[in-house]
Design an enzyme around this catalytic site. Structure first.
Site, PDB file in Angstrom:
ATOM      1  N   ASP A 184      -6.838  -1.062 -16.791  1.00 29.98           N
ATOM      2  CA  ASP A 184      -7.061  -0.439 -15.477  1.00 29.98           C
ATOM      3  C   ASP A 184      -6.292   0.876 -15.372  1.00 29.98           C
ATOM      4  OD1 ASP A 184      -4.962  -2.581 -15.508  1.00 29.98           O
ATOM      5  OD2 ASP A 184      -4.399  -1.651 -13.623  1.00 29.98           O
ATOM      6  N   GLY A 235       0.796  -1.231   0.000  1.00 36.40           N
ATOM      7  CA  GLY A 235       0.000   0.000   0.000  1.00 36.40           C
ATOM      8  C   GLY A 235       0.823   1.273   0.000  1.00 36.40           C
TER       9      GLY A 235
HETATM   10  P1  AMP Z   1      -0.215  -0.340 -11.758  1.00 31.71           P
HETATM   11  O1  AMP Z   1       0.026  -1.231 -12.922  1.00 31.71           O
HETATM   12  O2  AMP Z   1       1.006   0.289 -11.171  1.00 31.71           O
HETATM   13  O3  AMP Z   1      -1.254   0.692 -12.079  1.00 31.71           O
HETATM   14  O4  AMP Z   1      -0.787  -1.238 -10.555  1.00 31.71           O
HETATM   15  C1  AMP Z   1      -1.651  -2.351 -10.741  1.00 31.71           C
HETATM   16  C2  AMP Z   1      -2.425  -2.659  -9.496  1.00 31.71           C
HETATM   17  O5  AMP Z   1      -1.553  -2.976  -8.416  1.00 31.71           O
HETATM   18  C3  AMP Z   1      -3.313  -1.526  -9.007  1.00 31.71           C
HETATM   19  O6  AMP Z   1      -4.522  -2.079  -8.575  1.00 31.71           O
HETATM   20  C4  AMP Z   1      -2.520  -0.928  -7.872  1.00 31.71           C
HETATM   21  O7  AMP Z   1      -3.354  -0.308  -6.923  1.00 31.71           O
HETATM   22  C5  AMP Z   1      -1.821  -2.138  -7.286  1.00 31.71           C
HETATM   23  N1  AMP Z   1      -0.552  -1.817  -6.616  1.00 31.71           N
HETATM   24  C6  AMP Z   1       0.614  -1.480  -7.196  1.00 31.71           C
HETATM   25  N2  AMP Z   1       1.565  -1.276  -6.250  1.00 31.71           N
HETATM   26  C7  AMP Z   1       0.984  -1.487  -5.055  1.00 31.71           C
HETATM   27  C8  AMP Z   1       1.434  -1.419  -3.699  1.00 31.71           C
HETATM   28  N3  AMP Z   1       2.699  -1.118  -3.377  1.00 31.71           N
HETATM   29  N4  AMP Z   1       0.539  -1.706  -2.730  1.00 31.71           N
HETATM   30  C9  AMP Z   1      -0.730  -2.027  -3.033  1.00 31.71           C
HETATM   31  N5  AMP Z   1      -1.207  -2.103  -4.277  1.00 31.71           N
HETATM   32  C10 AMP Z   1      -0.375  -1.843  -5.285  1.00 31.71           C
HETATM   33 MG    MG Z   2      -2.723   1.483 -12.101  1.00 33.29          MG
END
Ligand code: AMP
Ligand code: MG
Length: 503
Positions: free
Chosen positions: A265, A136
């Site tokens: 997403d 998070g």
């Molecule tokens: P992204 O490709 O960076 O947009 O992330 C893909 C998914 O992973 C999204 O749902 C983000 O909220 C989640 N996410 C990425 N990094 C973290 C993290 N450090 N803690 C929690 N969720 C994460």
């Molecule tokens: Mg994302």
């Protein structure tokens, strides 16, 4: 309950009037979960965006202790109701199932003095039900990149989520190595993504379709009111989102921006640039440049972005299908305008970059041939465009300085004879054209090595370069001769920089 280690401040004129985000008030509990922020310990202001603070009427508040505590999750403002929303999506072309705000919390919304409603998110304020085992948190490195790029894109005139503040902390966070945590305050009219629709479309129809309908009604009422009166509002929305996305892709291609993770997403329903991770601005021009080290197949290579956006729109069409009373072909037909919208928009931007005032049938070939010259010699994309404003269109002009910058001077000379004829045919004035070109060909973009220098300094406790970059990138079209070094071609060490999804 929310962690509150200080009493709330007495309300003052400059304290923001937080309201729950209208989206999730209307949509209800199937769409988001109330989550208290996990406070960022020992928060420290690193930077904020004075222009956004001023647009939001928050300039005074941003200087206060209350702002630091609120935007680091230490203090929950009255009226704010932090939420994490659920969405799903296709990642690298494959259905990834449920995702969601894994580390972003929607604090609520604020109204600007001009009457615009803006949602405010804290990114990196702890785990949510959608964190999927991750922590998070967001590290300082990636938070600096997101903060700077949001504000740089806005200054370039490209639709984007904004970044109000960057707050650091000594809290250790484990990635490949141990880094420290930070929180970015993100601001946008809406953070809704294609993946929000996809999420409900993949649920059992008994539950999902009602949710889909409510989401559609909300998105149209708040963001696309012109679609409400259409015979099939879902199809009208698909077309409207396609057009906005097409224009965004034209913006990215024209400026040389590579997003790096165009999963569904990470696609905004409002056509905003969103979720800055392993992005990059082109240095050497390579249409197939891959900016994300994790993207081994090059799915999200620079030149593929428009077709990936179109692919993503098909995923959105599939998700909206139950609301269209039709078949997939009808839904796909609503995406058709993407092609012409993109091609018109990108040609218009490239014509403007060349200083062409009118549109002529041969312009596409003229532009294409210049880009081919640049791609063959891997010319620096930003510097090459910027230099073109010095072009002399007079008959017989040598344009020697420009010619000498090309590895194929004869090729450039042949091309420049066509360009000069084209300019003379429309009666172009060199001085006026130069000013117009400089107002669309930025001198300063957030190259990876510039971000990297600011990051290394910040990791060593010096935030001077971060603030200088923020200031310079706020006026990317201005000469700013005192910052000339930031417009230089990248140094050799920049070629070995790798940015990945780790953030
Ligand atoms: P992204 O490709 O960076 O947009 O992330 C893909 C998914 O992973 C999204 O749902 C983000 O909220 C989640 N996410 C990425 N990094 C973290 C993290 N450090 N803690 C929690 N969720 C994460
Ligand atoms: Mg994302």
């Amino acid at each position: 309950m929310c962690h509150m280690n200080l009493p709330p401040p007495a309300p003052t004129l400059s304290t923001p009037a937080w309201r729950p985000a209208a989206a999730f008030e209307a949509l209800g509990p199937g769409f988001a979960t109330a989550v208290a922020p996990q406070p960022l310990p020992s928060p420290q202001w690193l930077a904020h965006s004075p222009s956004l603070a001023s647009e939001m009427g928050l300039s005074d508040w941003m200087a206060s202790e209350d702002a630091l505590l609120t935007l680091s999750g230490q203090r929950l403002a009255g009226g704010a109701t932090p939420l994490a929303s659920v969405y799903s999506g296709h990642q690298f072309g494959v259905w990834a199932g449920q995702l969601g705000d894994g580390r972003a919390l929607l604090l609520g919304e604020l109204q600007t003095p001009a009457g615009q409603r803006l949602e405010v998110q804290l990114k990196g304020c702890g785990m949510t039900p959608y964190s999927r085992g991750a922590d998070g948190r967001a590290v300082l490195r990636s938070s600096i990149r997101e903060f700077l790029c949001s504000e740089a894109m806005h200054a370039l005139g490209i639709p984007t989520t904004r970044a109000l503040a960057l707050i650091g902390s000594p809290l250790p966070v484990r990635r490949e190595t141990v880094e420290t945590a930070a929180v970015v305050t993100r601001v946008a009219p809406s953070f809704l993504r294609f993946g929000h629709f996809e999420h409900f479309a993949h649920q059992d129809p008994g539950v999902g379709h009602g949710h889909l309908r409510r989401l559609l009604d909300h998105v149209i009422a708040f963001h696309y009111p012109q679609c409400a009166a259409a015979r099939v509002p879902a199809l009208a929305l698909l077309e409207a989102v396609s057009r906005r996305t097409a224009r965004l892709m034209a913006d990215w291609q024209a400026v040389g921006f590579c997003h790096g993770v165009m999963n569904t997403d990470n696609m905004s329903l409002l056509g905003l640039s969103i979720d800055y991770g392993p992005f990059g601005f082109l240095d050497a021009f390579d249409p197939l440049h891959i900016c994300n080290h994790t993207d081994s197949q090059g799915r999200y290579a620079f030149g593929r972005q428009p077709s990936v956006a179109y692919w993503n729109l098909h995923a959105l069409a599939q998700a909206l299908l139950p609301l269209t009373d039709g078949d997939i072909d009808t839904a796909r037909a609503a995406l058709e305008p993407f092609k012409a919208e993109f091609s018109d928009a990108v040609q218009a931007r490239l014509r403007a970059k060349l200083g062409l005032a009118s549109a002529q049938p041969d312009d596409a070939a003229l532009i294409d041939d210049l880009l081919k010259l640049w791609s063959t010699q891997r010319a620096d994309y930003t510097r090459s465009w910027r230099a073109m404003s010095s072009f002399d269109s007079a008959e017989g002009a040598s344009n020697r300085r420009l010619r000498d910058q090309h590895i194929d001077p004869a090729g450039f000379e042949a091309w420049s004879a066509r360009y000069a004829r084209r300019l003379r045919a429309e009666g172009s004035s060199d001085a006026r054209r130069a000013a117009a070109m400089d107002s669309v060909n930025p001198k300063y973009v957030l190259r990876n090595h510039l971000a990297e220098t600011a990051i290394r300094q910040a990791q060593a406790g010096d935030f001077g370069e971060l603030r200088r970059l923020l200031q310079v990138l706020r006026a990317p079209f201005d000469e700013q001769p005192e910052h000339e070094a930031l417009a230089a071609a990248p140094p050799d060490w920049a070629q070995h920089l790798e940015v990945s999804c780790s953030s």
